[in-house]
Design a protein around this motif. Sequence first.
Motif, short mmCIF file in Angstrom:
data_model
loop_
_atom_site.label_atom_id
_atom_site.label_comp_id
_atom_site.label_asym_id
_atom_site.label_seq_id
_atom_site.Cartn_x
_atom_site.Cartn_y
_atom_site.Cartn_z
N PHE A 153 -8.28 5.24 -10.77
CA PHE A 153 -8.77 4.88 -9.44
C PHE A 153 -10.25 4.49 -9.51
O PHE A 153 -11.08 5.26 -9.98
CB PHE A 153 -8.61 6.05 -8.47
CG PHE A 153 -7.19 6.48 -8.25
CD1 PHE A 153 -6.18 5.55 -8.08
CD2 PHE A 153 -6.86 7.83 -8.20
CE1 PHE A 153 -4.86 5.94 -7.88
CE2 PHE A 153 -5.55 8.23 -7.99
CZ PHE A 153 -4.55 7.29 -7.83
N SER A 179 -12.04 6.21 -4.80
CA SER A 179 -11.34 7.47 -4.53
C SER A 179 -12.19 8.29 -3.56
O SER A 179 -12.84 9.26 -3.93
CB SER A 179 -11.12 8.24 -5.84
OG SER A 179 -10.35 9.40 -5.63
N TYR A 217 0.39 0.42 -11.93
CA TYR A 217 -0.14 1.55 -11.16
C TYR A 217 -0.46 2.74 -12.05
O TYR A 217 -1.48 3.42 -11.85
CB TYR A 217 0.89 1.96 -10.10
CG TYR A 217 0.39 3.02 -9.16
CD1 TYR A 217 -0.62 2.74 -8.23
CD2 TYR A 217 0.91 4.31 -9.21
CE1 TYR A 217 -1.09 3.72 -7.38
CE2 TYR A 217 0.44 5.30 -8.35
CZ TYR A 217 -0.56 5.00 -7.43
OH TYR A 217 -1.03 5.98 -6.60
N LEU A 248 0.82 -1.21 0.00
CA LEU A 248 0.00 0.00 0.00
C LEU A 248 0.86 1.26 0.00
O LEU A 248 0.40 2.34 -0.38
CB LEU A 248 -0.92 0.01 1.22
CG LEU A 248 -2.03 -1.05 1.24
CD1 LEU A 248 -2.75 -1.04 2.58
CD2 LEU A 248 -3.03 -0.81 0.11
N ASN A 299 -5.18 -3.25 -4.53
CA ASN A 299 -4.61 -2.52 -5.66
C ASN A 299 -3.67 -3.41 -6.47
O ASN A 299 -3.53 -4.61 -6.19
CB ASN A 299 -3.91 -1.24 -5.18
CG ASN A 299 -2.62 -1.54 -4.44
OD1 ASN A 299 -2.38 -2.66 -4.00
ND2 ASN A 299 -1.79 -0.54 -4.28
N HIS A 314 -7.12 6.39 -2.38
CA HIS A 314 -7.18 6.41 -3.85
C HIS A 314 -6.45 5.19 -4.40
O HIS A 314 -5.21 5.15 -4.42
CB HIS A 314 -6.54 7.69 -4.40
CG HIS A 314 -7.03 8.94 -3.72
ND1 HIS A 314 -8.25 9.50 -3.97
CD2 HIS A 314 -6.44 9.72 -2.79
CE1 HIS A 314 -8.41 10.59 -3.24
NE2 HIS A 314 -7.32 10.74 -2.51
N TYR A 315 -7.22 4.20 -4.86
CA TYR A 315 -6.62 3.00 -5.43
C TYR A 315 -7.50 2.44 -6.54
O TYR A 315 -8.72 2.64 -6.54
CB TYR A 315 -6.42 1.92 -4.37
CG TYR A 315 -5.31 2.22 -3.38
CD1 TYR A 315 -3.97 2.15 -3.77
CD2 TYR A 315 -5.60 2.57 -2.06
CE1 TYR A 315 -2.96 2.43 -2.88
CE2 TYR A 315 -4.59 2.86 -1.16
CZ TYR A 315 -3.27 2.78 -1.57
OH TYR A 315 -2.26 3.06 -0.69
N ARG A 316 -6.89 1.69 -7.45
CA ARG A 316 -7.65 0.92 -8.43
C ARG A 316 -7.80 -0.48 -7.87
O ARG A 316 -6.87 -1.30 -7.92
CB ARG A 316 -6.92 0.90 -9.79
CG ARG A 316 -7.62 0.02 -10.82
CD ARG A 316 -7.19 0.36 -12.23
NE ARG A 316 -5.79 0.12 -12.49
CZ ARG A 316 -5.29 -1.03 -12.99
NH1 ARG A 316 -6.09 -2.04 -13.23
NH2 ARG A 316 -4.00 -1.15 -13.21
N ILE A 317 -8.96 -0.77 -7.30
CA ILE A 317 -9.20 -2.06 -6.65
C ILE A 317 -10.25 -2.89 -7.39
O ILE A 317 -10.50 -4.03 -7.01
CB ILE A 317 -9.61 -1.89 -5.17
CG1 ILE A 317 -10.89 -1.08 -5.04
CG2 ILE A 317 -8.47 -1.24 -4.38
CD1 ILE A 317 -11.40 -0.97 -3.61
#
Length: 350
Positions: free
Chosen positions: A304, A307, A87, A46, A278, A312-315
């Motif tokens: 993302f 968010s 990322y 993370l 992520n 803020h992540y692309r999960i």
Amino acid sequence: MKRRIKNIVKYCAVTLNVIIALAMVVTAYCGMLPPQEYPKLSVLPLLFPYFLTASLLFLMAWLFIKWKMAFISLAAMILCATDIRGYFPINIPSDAPQSAFKIMSYNIGGVTKQKKDSLIEFMLENAPDIICFQECGKSLDLPNDERVAKAYPYNNINGKEGRNVCLSKFPILSSENIKYESHGNASTAHRILIGYDTLLVINNHLQSYLLAKTDIQEYKDITGKSTSMSEREKNTKDVVKKIMIGNKQRGPQAEIVCDYIRKNHHRLIIACGDFNENTTGYAHYLFTKELNDAYTRTANGFGFTYSRNKIHYRIDHILCSDAFKPYDCHVVNSCNLSDHFPIICYLDKQ
């Protein structure tokens, strides 16, 4: 004296750069470790974006001060090239051919009954051929809505408490839960017929980080530094502990789903959903050993899908087998109906 001070500053800067570069490599590669065996290390991925940002700043600074030192950050970035691309991918966009079909994955846990009409309007306006919803509340009863049923004659409600929903314009031949220990999470495999081809579409909602609203507030307090040092330390420990528990539960879930993918020798496989992790995490690492991340292969920028609250992540992800060529995978961040954003992709058989 000035020269001595200059050398000390330079030495400290180089040392700090080396530490940050090494930390970036460690946080990237820790995502390859099973979190159920290394729970403490599972938190480190993370932090990857922060060390990447610091390494980039050092790289740019050295280019103006002493360009040879830029190789410290550059070497670390080469070692982390896959994680950096995951990322923040950079691709040359291309239009999807007419033969491609459109798939959407969307966690609609934040969609209330009052927002149902807006959700249906969004669905019909974008018109994906296959939709995989996660955390779909029974109160929405989407498959039985006349507008939805007309556009999507085939559906399956599955998973724990029916929270995984698949809507399709193509016939759903069969559906089954992929069994693993969990409360409120599920992975559902659908066999969908498109023309003469049968697709294996796996809709996932993997274990979350178990952060309640109070934990989110604690996280905001930590990042915003609005509390005392002792309070921030306590809040940090509480949040990290919950993240470790979530990681330990998610790791075996991802292993079981990926094992299911390997055992089912389908040429046309899609795995999508809310992974709650992520691109530097263990689940994403496992899935990308079997499948290709459509966003990484076709998109540009962060993308993302969650968010909120300074997180803020692309999960949320869409992945596909080599038999597919993905096009124009994108996150619709203008759709604010849920606490997640939908992710959409075009796929064409190669």
